[in-house]
Design an enzyme around this catalytic site. Structure first.
Site, mmCIF file in Angstrom:
data_model
loop_
_atom_site.group_PDB
_atom_site.id
_atom_site.type_symbol
_atom_site.label_atom_id
_atom_site.label_comp_id
_atom_site.label_asym_id
_atom_site.label_seq_id
_atom_site.Cartn_x
_atom_site.Cartn_y
_atom_site.Cartn_z
ATOM 1 N N THR A 297 0.860 -1.194 0.000
ATOM 2 C CA THR A 297 0.000 0.000 0.000
ATOM 3 C C THR A 297 0.891 1.237 0.000
ATOM 4 O O THR A 297 1.889 1.297 0.718
ATOM 5 C CB THR A 297 -0.943 0.017 1.222
ATOM 6 O OG1 THR A 297 -1.784 -1.140 1.154
ATOM 7 C CG2 THR A 297 -1.837 1.253 1.232
ATOM 8 N N PHE A 299 1.270 5.142 0.787
ATOM 9 C CA PHE A 299 0.727 6.209 1.635
ATOM 10 C C PHE A 299 1.410 7.524 1.262
ATOM 11 O O PHE A 299 2.581 7.515 0.861
ATOM 12 C CB PHE A 299 1.036 5.937 3.112
ATOM 13 C CG PHE A 299 0.340 4.718 3.677
ATOM 14 C CD1 PHE A 299 0.807 3.439 3.415
ATOM 15 C CD2 PHE A 299 -0.768 4.859 4.497
ATOM 16 C CE1 PHE A 299 0.181 2.319 3.941
ATOM 17 C CE2 PHE A 299 -1.401 3.745 5.031
ATOM 18 C CZ PHE A 299 -0.926 2.472 4.752
#
Ligand SMILES: O=C(O)C(=O)C[C@]1(C(=O)O)C=C[C@@H](O)C=C1
Length: 421
Positions: A297, A299
């Protein structure tokens, strides 16, 4: 692994547990920032940093209507000022020459200590807002981005933005995309709605565990709850595990584990991190259940002020733009980067909220309805580079709206499969 007894819950997830509702905001009550003051010594979160939920509950602060009252009007192409009949484009650029000459990043504002120091002085920690509760991946991302930070859990993404705007936090760390589940659209929309700047990015390998209360066997599970992204990232593996269980979305992965523990639910499993299992006294039934071991992921870190772009290391720049002359313009805009050998790493389109549809009249075929979009583009160049400045000057020719969300160092951490969180 040290199993802790189930901590008492501070809030009920029941309103968000059913169907696809993900928000936990009380119907009429104030928005809440759960301020949990903890520090990170390393990205790996040594066990025992938080001994119990009551530890961090005791330091909760309720920031009520203050947070609600600060909402800003959406910023869209319709809010672009017109000067002498010409559109003015919000380039939001750091004036590089001036900034370099006098050391200020912002014109017209007195220099403050925060302009000079990347972190607060006198030993105080950087306060970093994230969405979720302790044990959430966003908390791990905050620890990776700012290893000694004080992480501030927020119950919604919007609250994390506002925490920074209101100086409750110095930074926010928010997920924007995942290698399996795709973009987190909510945060793209919020980036435009708020005035914060992207000052960095971190990519976090995400390693999911299926967990339940101690003693619960897989056969007893009738429901699996987690953040929608986590459910999406484990979809095939859940099926392969043969679970006859309904999937339900909640606000965050660790919150799912907390909810099961707080309500002693023996028919429900959560998808969350090993750290969440430890914090909320859950037993791991299956480890590494993400559909791909390279589950990552991305960010972004947000701050009130932009950083001064540099050229001594790889930088990425994020922009958002709209155009009003049909889809062929998109090709021209993107060519501005191709001609200068600037790599695009991401393009995302979102509905143009204030003007979602354009009617096009054609005498032969009648009236067509075209959808209008905002385009978010990330490209591999620093705004300190002339080729990036020239590319944006060209984009500006075709754009009805253009904003630079940030120019920031790329996360160059060597890739490794998600072996832990
Ligand atoms: O729920 C969490 O733990 C989060 O930090 C949120 C989130 C997301 O929004 O994508 C972050 C990383 C993972 O991809 C799964 C969930």
């Amino acid at each position: 692994m040290q199993a802790l007894s189930p901590p008492p819950s501070s809030s009920s997830l029941s309103s968000s547990i059913v169907g696809t509702s993900r928000r936990r905001r009380p119907p009429t009550g104030p928005l809440v920032v759960h301020c949990i003051h903890r520090s990170y010594d390393s990205v790996n979160f040594p066990a025992g940093v938080v001994s119990s939920r009551s530890d961090w509950q005791s330091s909760c602060a309720i920031l009520s209507s203050k947070v609600v009252g600060q909402e800003q009007p959406p910023e869209t192409a319709d809010s672009i000022a017109s000067v002498n009949g010409h559109k003015t484009i919000d380039l939001d650029l750091v004036p590089i020459d001036k900034a370099a000459a006098d050391g200020t990043a912002t014109v017209g504002k007195p220099l403050t200590i925060t302009d000079l120091a990347p972190a607060p002085m006198h030993g105080s920690q950087l306060r970093v807002a994230y969405q979720g509760v302790p044990g959430a991946y966003s908390e791990a991302a905050a620890g990776k981005a700012y290893p000694k930070c004080e992480a501030i859990p927020c119950d919604q993404f919007e609250v994390a933005f506002q925490a920074v705007e209101l100086w409750i936090a110095d930074r926010a760390v928010l997920p924007v995309e995942n290698s399996l589940g795709g973009s987190i659209h909510r945060n793209y929309d919020l980036l435009l709605r708020h005035r914060l700047h992207i000052v960095g990015e971190v990519q976090l390998p995400v390693h999911h565990c299926l967990m339940a209360l101690p003693g619960v066997r897989k056969e007893y599970i009738t429901r699996v709850i987690s953040h929608p992204q986590a459910l999406a990232q484990c979809e095939h593996t859940l099926t392969k595990l043969g679970l006859q269980a309904a999937r339900e979305a909640v606000d965050d992965t660790a919150g799912a584990a907390e909810y099961i523990a707080a309500n002693n639910l023996r028919d429900t499993a959560a998808i969350a991190s090993a750290r969440a299992a430890e914090l909320y006294g859950m037993q791991i039934l299956a480890d590494g259940i993400q559909d791909d071991c390279g589950n990552v992921t991305r960010f972004v870190m947000l701050a009130r002020e932009p950083i001064i772009p540099r050229t001594d290391r790889p930088f990425k720049t994020s922009i958002v733009f709209a155009h009003d002359k049909g889809t062929s313009v998109l090709f021209k805009v993107l060519s501005a980067f191709a001609f200068r050998n600037i790599n695009l790493t991401k393009i995302e389109s979102r509905p143009h909220r204030n003007r979602p549809i354009r009617l096009v009249d054609d005498a032969n075929v009648g009236t067509a309805k075209h959808f209008e979009y905002l385009f978010y583009v990330d490209f591999e160049a620093s705004m300190a580079e002339v080729r990036a400045q020239n590319a944006l000057a060209e984009v500006q020719e075709f754009a009805s709206f253009l904003r630079v969300l940030g120019s920031y160092p790329m996360d160059m951490t060597p890739w490794s499969p998600s072996g832990g969180d």
